[in-house]
Scaffold this motif. Structure first.
Motif, short mmCIF file in Angstrom:
data_model
loop_
_atom_site.label_atom_id
_atom_site.label_comp_id
_atom_site.label_asym_id
_atom_site.label_seq_id
_atom_site.Cartn_x
_atom_site.Cartn_y
_atom_site.Cartn_z
N PHE A 173 -13.34 1.95 -3.83
CA PHE A 173 -13.31 2.20 -2.23
C PHE A 173 -14.29 1.44 -1.73
CE2 PHE A 173 -11.96 6.98 -3.40
CZ PHE A 173 -10.87 6.48 -3.50
N PHE A 187 -15.37 -1.52 -2.49
CA PHE A 187 -14.88 -2.90 -2.63
C PHE A 187 -13.82 -3.02 -1.45
CE2 PHE A 187 -11.37 -5.53 -4.24
CZ PHE A 187 -11.93 -6.77 -4.12
N LEU A 188 -13.13 -1.96 -1.21
CA LEU A 188 -11.73 -2.19 -0.12
C LEU A 188 -12.57 -2.27 1.09
CD1 LEU A 188 -9.19 0.20 -1.31
CD2 LEU A 188 -8.84 -2.29 -1.13
N LYS A 247 -4.61 -11.13 3.94
CA LYS A 247 -4.72 -10.47 5.03
C LYS A 247 -3.48 -9.68 5.67
CE LYS A 247 -9.07 -11.26 5.69
NZ LYS A 247 -10.22 -10.00 5.11
N LEU A 251 -4.55 -0.35 -7.05
CA LEU A 251 -5.49 -0.50 -5.79
C LEU A 251 -6.54 -1.51 -5.88
CD1 LEU A 251 -5.73 1.48 -3.30
CD2 LEU A 251 -7.57 2.64 -4.31
N LEU A 296 -0.16 -6.77 4.10
CA LEU A 296 0.30 -5.80 2.76
C LEU A 296 1.83 -5.95 2.97
CD1 LEU A 296 -2.09 -3.08 3.50
CD2 LEU A 296 -2.13 -4.65 1.58
N PHE A 324 0.80 -1.08 -0.05
CA PHE A 324 0.01 -0.14 -0.04
C PHE A 324 1.00 1.22 -0.19
CE2 PHE A 324 -2.98 3.16 1.71
CZ PHE A 324 -3.96 3.11 0.77
N TYR A 330 -5.32 -8.27 -0.49
CA TYR A 330 -5.64 -8.11 1.04
C TYR A 330 -6.77 -9.08 1.18
CZ TYR A 330 -6.48 -6.41 5.70
OH TYR A 330 -6.38 -6.14 7.11
N TRP A 331 -7.55 -9.19 0.62
CA TRP A 331 -8.61 -10.16 0.65
C TRP A 331 -8.16 -11.78 1.21
CZ3 TRP A 331 -13.14 -10.86 -3.43
CH2 TRP A 331 -14.34 -11.49 -2.92
N ASP A 368 -12.43 -5.62 10.61
CA ASP A 368 -11.13 -5.42 10.10
C ASP A 368 -10.83 -3.78 9.80
OD1 ASP A 368 -8.56 -5.51 9.19
OD2 ASP A 368 -8.58 -6.98 7.74
N LEU A 425 -8.09 -2.20 8.96
CA LEU A 425 -6.79 -1.85 8.17
C LEU A 425 -7.49 -1.53 6.88
CD1 LEU A 425 -3.89 -1.65 7.79
CD2 LEU A 425 -3.89 -3.74 6.87
N PRO A 426 -8.38 -2.19 6.27
CA PRO A 426 -9.14 -1.67 4.86
C PRO A 426 -9.66 -0.12 5.04
CG PRO A 426 -9.71 -3.87 5.19
CD PRO A 426 -9.19 -3.32 6.58
N GLY A 466 -6.34 -4.63 -3.17
CA GLY A 466 -7.47 -5.04 -2.57
C GLY A 466 -7.83 -6.53 -2.41
N MET A 516 -6.99 2.22 4.86
CA MET A 516 -6.67 2.25 3.45
C MET A 516 -7.52 3.05 2.63
SD MET A 516 -5.37 -1.78 2.91
CE MET A 516 -5.84 -1.99 1.47
N ILE A 551 -14.26 -5.63 1.97
CA ILE A 551 -13.19 -6.65 2.41
C ILE A 551 -13.19 -6.41 3.76
CG2 ILE A 551 -10.65 -7.21 2.26
CD1 ILE A 551 -10.79 -6.16 -0.44
#
Lengths: 513, 112
Positions: free
Chosen positions: B39, B41-42, A190, A179, A192, A135, A186-187, B67, B69-70, A183, B73, B45
């Motif tokens: 955004f 989508f993130l 979990k 981006l 980065l 990221f 990360y999915w 979570d 963290l997303p 994503g 982000m 997640i």
């Protein structure tokens, strides 16, 4: 071992940018001093890092967040040999471009903005090569990209505005693809952290998800690196920017934000599969051929040079792609390392000669006020330094010994032959010949071709800062040939190649295993 | 699954707009739509069903948290997206002053 200089590579240029904006209004010429001091510091410390790194990996955890249960939670900045090489390229070219701008930019208004944006762009690029976190790579790429959008439009004329609009829309699309890829990673993973992603996704990743992520990131960073199907913005943006910025964009930005990240991700974060490696090699070969074919018909010097950037980056991508294919097949590691060496060597050389060529184009434009080759001629009589350095650079880029471009192209071709990709070797030779023809045209129309009488009105040589930068880069073009010697190669480039070939060397120092 | 699909459809709507529109402002709006879809989508997640706000509560150690963290982000990405949009809009204003039009078909000095 930790290198205390790591955070300064980002912090110092950021501080320089803010100081320029705050104090530059009150003190005359302060912006120049800040620019040159910041870049001088960065250049010196990047050489210091390159000498001291010697195959180690040095990790800096921002804010001192130590891993919890062996899982890295902080922001990691990682310095290894590849990073150190890229830092040297960025900051050396940046230093010379800033010095060149002393004379060149004085024609424009609002110099403060120029130096501040320049420092921001350098901070972004240093951040990209230093960060060990997916990221953060995105964030730093955006910092350098947004400042380069503004710098491309620095002249605010019709052409610059059109070029920057195109560049911004495609750059924005690239960031979105990146981006989205982040994503998806990360999915599943979990995390980065680049090293942690590799361990989290494991040795047998889910195939469809893995391929989707690879394609998203490849197209995103391919757009940033202007590999062929994604190249549409590059000739406009690079030819419309002020010349020192063209030198930075072509010489450094497409490498730091594009090629470097592709190398890092595909060697150290993903497990390379043969299909993806073949795809990357094909894209590289296409860029090489189509770039040079598009360059032939150009009469605008900077457009011609911009198309050659696409073609030369094609050499780098193709050579590294051959290395990837061999690594994926798990055969002939010595040929794979030779191919990667050729790619990295050409990347370094391209930074030197392409920025020199853009500075030459800027010098010609500075004196004559045109970029059209047909309106020039006979310049060698008036501008000896520009003419001789551009001769060196032209010979380098077309691969004439003893200049640096010859050796890197030779190694790429030898590696292609040894890996039994005879067709690719042949294409590389043919593209090199077409490049030579194209640069003979540049030399002939710009510097010879016309008998011109010297009188009071004839153009003079450009001012000292511009001449100095061009001569320094010309000498660099000659000196970089030394990298082909085995001793020099083993100390400078071999550790970087080892890190790329063996990702465990990159992962274990970061995870502390 | 349906929300992810809707997210992707929003992305495609933005892509369609970016390719077919001729007005510079509309192209930027399409880019923003694509941005927003990513955004979303993130943010999706990080969603955990029945999860609570991720502030550790000592009284209730077994709580399920979403979570965070997303979300962090997405905040960063929104700021970056704002900078890009502002930059694009200022360029469009300059383009309008020079060309007196926003039609992309009439803004084509650079070719070849």
């Amino acid at each position: 071992m930790m290198n205390p200089l790591i955070p300064l590579f980002v912090a110092v240029p950021l501080a320089g940018a803010f100081l320029t904006m705050i104090l530059g209004k009150f003190i005359k010429n302060l912006n120049r001093y800040i620019g040159i001091i910041v870049l001088l510091f960065l250049a010196v410390s990047s050489y210091y890092s390159l000498i001291n790194i010697t195959g180690n990996v040095s990790v800096y955890k921002v804010g001192g967040w130590e891993p919890v249960n062996g899982i890295p939670i902080g922001i990691y900045m990682v310095m290894d040999s590849l990073t150190a090489i890229l830092l040297c390229i960025i900051n050396t070219i940046g230093l010379l471009a800033v010095f060149y701008s002393f004379s060149y930019i004085s024609r424009y208004t609002s110099e403060n903005y120029f130096y501040a944006l320049f420092c921001l762009m350098v901070a972004g690029m240093n951040g990209v090569v230093l960060s060990g976190d997916l990221f953060n790579i995105y964030v730093f790429i955006e910092i350098s990209a947004i400042s380069s959008y503004a710098l491309v439009a620095f002249g605010v004329e019709r052409e610059q505005l059109e070029a920057t609009f195109k560049y911004q829309v495609l750059g924005g699309l690239a960031s979105l693809l990146i981006l989205m890829g982040i994503g998806f990673i990360y999915w599943k993973a979990k995390t980065l952290n680049l090293a942690d992603i590799k361990t989290a996704l494991g040795t047998a990743p889910e195939k469809n998800h893995y391929l989707l992520v690879q394609m998203l990131l490849l197209s995103g960073f391919g757009l940033k690196a202007a590999i062929i199907p994604f190249h549409a913005w590059l000739p406009d943006a690079h030819s419309s920017a002020p010349s020192p910025i063209s030198a930075m964009l072509s010489g450094v930005l497409i490498k730091a934000a594009g090629i470097y990240v592709i190398l890092r991700l595909f060697f150290n974060m993903f497990i390379i599969s043969e299909e993806v490696a073949i795809l990357i090699t094909t894209l590289g070969t296409l860029s090489m051929v189509i770039g040079v074919l598009l360059a032939i018909g150009q009469w605008d010097i900077k457009r011609l040079l911009a198309y050659h950037s696409i073609s030369q980056m094609g050499y780098v991508v193709m050579s590294v792609g051959i290395g990837m294919i061999l690594v994926a097949r798990n055969t002939k590691p010595e040929i794979a390392s030779l191919a990667i060496f050729g790619g990295l060597f050409h990347l370094i050389n391209h930074a030197a000669f392409k920025s020199l060529l853009f500075l030459n184009a800027g010098a010609i434009e500075y004196r004559i006020g045109t970029r059209n080759l047909q309106e020039m001629g006979g310049m060698s009589a008036f501008m000896p330094a520009t003419s001789s350095t551009s001769f060196i650079a032209s010979m380098s880029i077309s691969g004439i010994p003893p200049f640096n471009g010859f050796f890197s192209k030779l190694i790429i071709i030898i590696a292609a032959i040894m890996a039994r990709f005879y067709l690719l070797a042949l294409i590389a030779v043919i593209v090199s010949i077409i490049t030579l023809a194209s640069f003979m045209k540049f030399q002939r129309y710009a510097f010879y071709n016309k008998e011109v009488q010297k009188d009071e009105n004839s153009p003079k040589e450009v001012p000292f800062p511009m001449v100095f930068s061009m001569i320094a880069l010309g000498i660099l073009c000659l000196l970089l040939s030394l990298l082909v010697l085995p001793q020099v190669r083993d100390t400078v480039l071999k550790p970087a190649i080892d890190i790329l070939m063996n990702s465990q060397m990159y992962i274990s120092p970061i995870l502390g295993t | 699954m349906v929300v992810y699909l809707l997210c992707f459809i929003l992305f495609l709507v933005g892509l369609y707009g970016m390719i077919t529109r001729r007005n510079l402002v509309k192209i930027v709006i399409s880019l923003s739509i694509m941005e927003i879809s990513i955004f979303l989508f993130l943010a999706l997640i990080g969603y955990v069903h029945d999860g609570v706000v991720p502030i550790v509560d000592p009284a209730n150690p077994d709580a399920k948290y979403v979570d965070p963290l997303p979300q962090a982000m997405v905040l960063t990405a929104i700021v970056i997206g704002l900078a890009t949009t502002a930059m694009l809009m200022s360029v469009i204003i300059r383009i309008y002053r020079k060309y007196k039009t926003l039609d992309i078909r009439e803004i084509k000095n650079l070719r070849g």
